[in-house]
Design an enzyme around this catalytic site. Structure first.
Site, PDB file in Angstrom:
ATOM      1  N   GLN A 313      -6.836   5.176 -35.280  1.00 59.92           N
ATOM      2  CA  GLN A 313      -6.541   3.830 -35.638  1.00 59.92           C
ATOM      3  C   GLN A 313      -5.866   3.401 -36.829  1.00 59.92           C
ATOM      4  O   GLN A 313      -4.625   3.342 -37.099  1.00 59.92           O
ATOM      5  CB  GLN A 313      -7.710   3.092 -35.303  1.00 59.92           C
ATOM      6  CG  GLN A 313      -6.795   1.320 -35.527  1.00 59.92           C
ATOM      7  CD  GLN A 313      -5.655   0.892 -35.220  1.00 59.92           C
ATOM      8  OE1 GLN A 313      -5.478   1.231 -33.785  1.00 59.92           O
ATOM      9  NE2 GLN A 313      -4.753  -0.331 -35.275  1.00 59.92           N
ATOM     10  N   GLU A 314      -6.688   4.310 -37.849  1.00 58.46           N
ATOM     11  CA  GLU A 314      -6.097   4.606 -39.696  1.00 58.46           C
ATOM     12  C   GLU A 314      -4.656   5.144 -39.881  1.00 58.46           C
ATOM     13  O   GLU A 314      -3.642   4.697 -40.254  1.00 58.46           O
ATOM     14  CB  GLU A 314      -7.243   4.600 -40.140  1.00 58.46           C
ATOM     15  CG  GLU A 314      -8.367   3.372 -39.967  1.00 58.46           C
ATOM     16  CD  GLU A 314      -8.074   2.837 -41.008  1.00 58.46           C
ATOM     17  OE1 GLU A 314      -6.950   1.998 -41.828  1.00 58.46           O
ATOM     18  OE2 GLU A 314      -9.041   1.572 -41.171  1.00 58.46           O
ATOM     19  N   SER A 315      -4.754   6.225 -39.133  1.00 59.18           N
ATOM     20  CA  SER A 315      -3.879   7.475 -39.166  1.00 59.18           C
ATOM     21  C   SER A 315      -3.342   8.401 -38.652  1.00 59.18           C
ATOM     22  O   SER A 315      -2.763   9.323 -38.952  1.00 59.18           O
ATOM     23  CB  SER A 315      -4.172   8.114 -40.295  1.00 59.18           C
ATOM     24  OG  SER A 315      -5.792   9.211 -39.491  1.00 59.18           O
TER      25      SER A 315
END
Length: 519
Positions: A313-315
């Site tokens: 989700q972050e990267s």
């Protein structure tokens, strides 16, 4: 897909009405000739089920599933142990009741009039609708009138059998379908996803879970309105078991347990994104193998697959990722956070994962102790995304609006309000992108579901390839510490949809599988 919900009002009304009718049976602990007394004398509650991602399954060392957790809670309520029997199909489940081999069936079974004539239904605790599915990229049927002979196949005992018969008699006289005597709804959905079968029918919950692993499966038609799901027991002049179930469900409804389980298992079934899910599963194959050892190494207090989902989700698992705001790396850490954690290179995969895991652990330690253990992670993730202070504001706003600040289901509904002036102007820490925090947590939960299911299925496929002549192993009796099969497998572990047709014969065609030992 229609919004899933627990029928709290219906549970309360049914409890109130039936409690009066069953009142003589409620003091069951003092009677020696009733079913509750027999269960307590035996010391074991016998529950029969079919393994699915929603009902009961084992992932690693953990037993999970809505019906498993409810069954365990009911056994605890009675002060007895839980014994689970896994069956292959719906017919075998009801055979267990007929033969007094089970006290309850907890398998996502739909209530209908035919079943209620032969078996005792318990409280309704969620609902599903029946849907026809097809493969993305193939011809989508716009109505049942377009279904040609040989295109539609359903599993034996499915509630769709009676639905289709009614539609054929009233509106579609040329409608035809086939009932496969061997394959479950799970296996039929897999065939549709693989392109070897045109259409099948399953329930909305089953489909939403299956799509997390097979995104090429799509809904073509809604065939029914919402249908209630319940447990079943034998009909008897003794109502002690029914009375105990009513009291139990009323209790867990009032103390919030039912709401927490709804949020855990049914709170993330909407908003399926085909492109996003397909991209994620491709990354699982191409990128995750290199990173998996690091996620396993540093996920000391949470499931490594959840940590991996957070990182995606972050990267999107890009170790060189950099945002315009300056956050960088697999876990998209700020410079200040990295320095506080002693990190020297945010673009180093191992440093980023270890730092993100430690930062998340710190967020979890700050979550108020009044929050249930299983929901602390979602509060921590919201704080991870928008800041701990704004998470406190969301809890305060929830309490102000008469919600439960310790319930993630209640708090997440208020997160979008943190960006609206009438609300944030009255909060301690002011404006926050609460709608982004809401989407952040929900996306992570969906990625985790996809990852768990996809990896379990790959493990089963590898096992099947190594042992092609798999021995049928039903029935299986287990305790919470026993072996439990993966519900996502393409092997015949049972259907996702347990919405079987009613009637004493239980299924449209006779069983083709035999138990390994007499029951």
């Amino acid at each position: 897909m229609k919004k899933l919900k627990l029928n709290y009002l219906l549970i309360g009304v049914v409890t109130l009405l039936l409690a009066v009718a069953l009142w003589p049976a409620i003091p069951w602990s003092g009677k020696a000739d009733n079913r509750i007394a027999a269960i307590q004398a035996r010391g074991v509650l016998r529950v029969s089920t079919i393994a699915t991602p929603l009902t009961m399954y084992r992932a690693g060392d953990t037993m999970s599933g809505l019906d498993y957790e409810l069954s365990q809670a009911f056994a605890d309520y009675l002060g007895v142990k839980l014994k689970i029997t896994v069956r292959q199909n719906i017919s075998q489940l009801f055979d267990d009741l007929d033969n007094n081999d089970a006290d309850l069936l907890a398998a996502g079974l739909v209530y209908n009039e035919a079943r209620s004539q032969h078996y005792q239904a318990g409280p309704i605790y969620y609902s599903v609708s029946q849907q026809m599915v097809y493969r993305v990229g193939s011809l989508r049927p716009r109505s049942l009138a377009s279904i040609k002979e040989g295109q539609l196949t359903i599993a034996p005992g499915h509630v769709a059998q009676s639905e289709l018969e009614q539609l054929k008699a009233s509106k579609y006289p040329d409608l035809t379908w086939r009932v496969d005597p061997k394959l479950s709804s799970n296996e039929l959905m897999l065939q549709v996803a693989q392109g070897t079968l045109d259409y099948t029918i399953a329930d909305s919950v089953a489909i939403s879970l299956f799509q997390r692993v097979h995104p090429q499966l799509a809904v073509a038609l809604d065939l029914s309105d919402e249908q209630p799901v319940t447990w079943f027991s034998r009909r008897s002049s003794d109502n002690s078991l029914s009375a105990a179930l009513l009291d139990f469900f009323n209790q867990i409804n009032e103390d919030g347990t039912l709401a927490r389980l709804e949020e855990k298992y049914l709170g993330h079934g909407n908003d399926f994104d085909y492109v996003d899910t397909r991209s994620f599963l491709r990354a699982v194959d191409s990128v995750l193998p290199e990173l998996q050892p690091l996620f396993e190494k540093y996920a000391t207090d949470i499931d490594w697959r959840l940590l991996a989902a957070i990182s995606y989700q972050e990267s999107h698992w890009d170790s060189q990722a950099t945002s315009p705001t300056g956050v960088r790396g697999l876990m998209m850490l700020t410079r200040n956070t990295a320095q506080s954690l002693g990190l020297t290179d945010r673009l180093d995969a191992e440093q980023s994962i270890s730092g993100g895991a430690r930062y998340l652990k710190d967020m979890m330690s700050k979550v108020p102790e009044s929050v249930p253990e299983e929901e602390r992670i979602w509060f921590a993730l919201a704080a991870y995304n928008m800041g701990y202070a704004h998470m406190l504001d969301a809890r305060a706003l929830t309490a102000k609006q008469k919600g439960n600040p310790d319930s993630w289901s209640d708090v997440k509904q208020r997160l979008p309000l943190l960006s609206q002036r009438p609300y944030y102007s009255k909060l301690t820490y002011g404006y926050a992108r609460g709608h982004e925090a809401y989407a952040y947590v929900e996306n992570i939960r969906k990625y985790q579901i996809s990852l768990v299911g996809y990896l379990l299925e790959k493990e089963k496929q590898a096992a099947a390839a190594a042992q092609p002549k798999l021995v049928q192993s039903y029935p299986t009796n287990i305790t919470p510490q026993g072996l439990f099969p993966s519900p996502f497998s393409s092997l015949p572990l049972g259907p996702f949809s347990q919405a079987g047709a009613g009637g004493k014969t239980h299924s449209a065609l006779p069983n083709t599988l035999s138990p390994v030992s007499p029951r």
